[in-house]
Design a protein around this motif. Structure first.
Motif, PDB file in Angstrom:
ATOM      1  N   GLN A   4       0.867  -1.178   0.000  1.00  0.00           N
ATOM      2  CA  GLN A   4       0.000   0.000   0.000  1.00  0.00           C
ATOM      3  C   GLN A   4       0.898   1.220   0.000  1.00  0.00           C
ATOM      4  OE1 GLN A   4      -2.073  -0.666   3.701  1.00  0.00           O
ATOM      5  NE2 GLN A   4      -3.873  -1.420   2.637  1.00  0.00           N
ATOM      6  N   ILE A   5       0.486   2.240  -0.733  1.00  0.00           N
ATOM      7  CA  ILE A   5       1.220   3.503  -0.768  1.00  0.00           C
ATOM      8  C   ILE A   5       0.313   4.593  -0.233  1.00  0.00           C
ATOM      9  CG2 ILE A   5       2.257   5.249  -2.255  1.00  0.00           C
ATOM     10  CD1 ILE A   5       3.157   3.083  -4.127  1.00  0.00           C
ATOM     11  N   GLU A   6       0.865   5.405   0.658  1.00  0.00           N
ATOM     12  CA  GLU A   6       0.104   6.510   1.236  1.00  0.00           C
ATOM     13  C   GLU A   6       1.024   7.724   1.367  1.00  0.00           C
ATOM     14  OE1 GLU A   6      -2.093   7.539   5.494  1.00  0.00           O
ATOM     15  OE2 GLU A   6      -0.793   5.795   5.330  1.00  0.00           O
ATOM     16  N   LEU A   7       0.572   8.870   0.900  1.00  0.00           N
ATOM     17  CA  LEU A   7       1.314  10.115   1.057  1.00  0.00           C
ATOM     18  C   LEU A   7       0.713  10.862   2.234  1.00  0.00           C
ATOM     19  CD1 LEU A   7       3.566  11.872  -0.105  1.00  0.00           C
ATOM     20  CD2 LEU A   7       1.864  12.972  -1.561  1.00  0.00           C
ATOM     21  N   LYS A   8       1.522  11.062   3.278  1.00  0.00           N
ATOM     22  CA  LYS A   8       1.047  11.704   4.502  1.00  0.00           C
ATOM     23  C   LYS A   8       2.071  12.735   4.945  1.00  0.00           C
ATOM     24  CE  LYS A   8       0.918   9.394   8.502  1.00  0.00           C
ATOM     25  NZ  LYS A   8       0.512   8.377   9.491  1.00  0.00           N
ATOM     26  N   LEU A  12       6.133   9.742   1.776  1.00  0.00           N
ATOM     27  CA  LEU A  12       5.533   8.606   1.098  1.00  0.00           C
ATOM     28  C   LEU A  12       5.750   7.368   1.973  1.00  0.00           C
ATOM     29  CD1 LEU A  12       4.184   7.621  -1.550  1.00  0.00           C
ATOM     30  CD2 LEU A  12       6.488   7.040  -2.341  1.00  0.00           C
ATOM     31  N   ARG A  15       3.845   0.411   2.634  1.00  0.00           N
ATOM     32  CA  ARG A  15       3.637  -0.688   3.578  1.00  0.00           C
ATOM     33  C   ARG A  15       3.646  -2.004   2.809  1.00  0.00           C
ATOM     34  NH1 ARG A  15       3.205   2.310   7.823  1.00  0.00           N
ATOM     35  NH2 ARG A  15       1.964   4.206   7.762  1.00  0.00           N
ATOM     36  N   GLN A  36       5.661   9.233  -8.001  1.00  0.00           N
ATOM     37  CA  GLN A  36       5.709  10.124  -6.828  1.00  0.00           C
ATOM     38  C   GLN A  36       6.974  10.990  -6.837  1.00  0.00           C
ATOM     39  OE1 GLN A  36       3.336  10.603  -4.515  1.00  0.00           O
ATOM     40  NE2 GLN A  36       2.004   9.131  -5.526  1.00  0.00           N
ATOM     41  N   CYS A  44      10.646   9.143   1.941  1.00  0.00           N
ATOM     42  CA  CYS A  44       9.971   7.849   1.859  1.00  0.00           C
ATOM     43  C   CYS A  44      10.286   7.004   3.088  1.00  0.00           C
ATOM     44  CB  CYS A  44      10.430   7.109   0.602  1.00  0.00           C
ATOM     45  SG  CYS A  44       9.636   5.506   0.364  1.00  0.00           S
ATOM     46  N   ASP A 104       6.194   4.978  12.699  1.00  0.00           N
ATOM     47  CA  ASP A 104       5.904   6.010  11.698  1.00  0.00           C
ATOM     48  C   ASP A 104       6.344   7.397  12.153  1.00  0.00           C
ATOM     49  OD1 ASP A 104       4.704   3.914  10.352  1.00  0.00           O
ATOM     50  OD2 ASP A 104       2.749   4.883  10.185  1.00  0.00           O
TER      51      ASP A 104
END
Length: 116
Positions: A4-8, A12, A15, A36, A44, A104
């Motif tokens: 899974q990719i999430e930009l927060k 980046l 998971r 990205q 990242c 995180d």
């Protein structure tokens, strides 16, 4: 391998789950990361806590991702690799080039401090 990719908050988060080995999903992951990076994402964090097994091609993927970000002036960290994966990183001496974060929050803080 599943991912899974999430930009927060400009970081980046990738998971990964199951086994980190070469395959079609690996190429899809690399293409997604390229997109990205092309959009100026420079930080990242790769969560390895759910990786059971990693072979040499999996290690190559991690090195490739690290190189992509550092070549653009960014940085990459690994989040909570299992004991087995930590041992692989030590044996291959890749622990000398990767920063390891336990969660995180630490990963995000380290990454943001690394480019400022």
């Amino acid at each position: 391998m599943k991912y899974q990719i999430e930009l927060k908050d400009d970081v980046l988060f990738i998971r990964l789950q199951e086994d980190l080995i070469a395959g079609p999903l690996t190429q899809q992951l690399l293409a997604g990361v390229d997109e990205q990076v092309d959009n100026n994402v420079l930080l990242c964090a790769i969560d390895l806590s759910n990786i059971r097994f990693m072979d040499s091609s999996g290690m190559g993927v991690l090195v490739s991702l690290l190189t992509k970000f550092r070549n653009r002036g960014g940085e990459l960290v690994l989040i909570k690799p299992s004991d087995h994966i930590r041992k692989l990183l030590i044996v291959t001496k890749l622990n000398a080039i990767f920063t390891i974060a336990e969660n995180d929050e630490y990963a995000s803080q380290f990454l943001k401090e690394s480019i400022y």
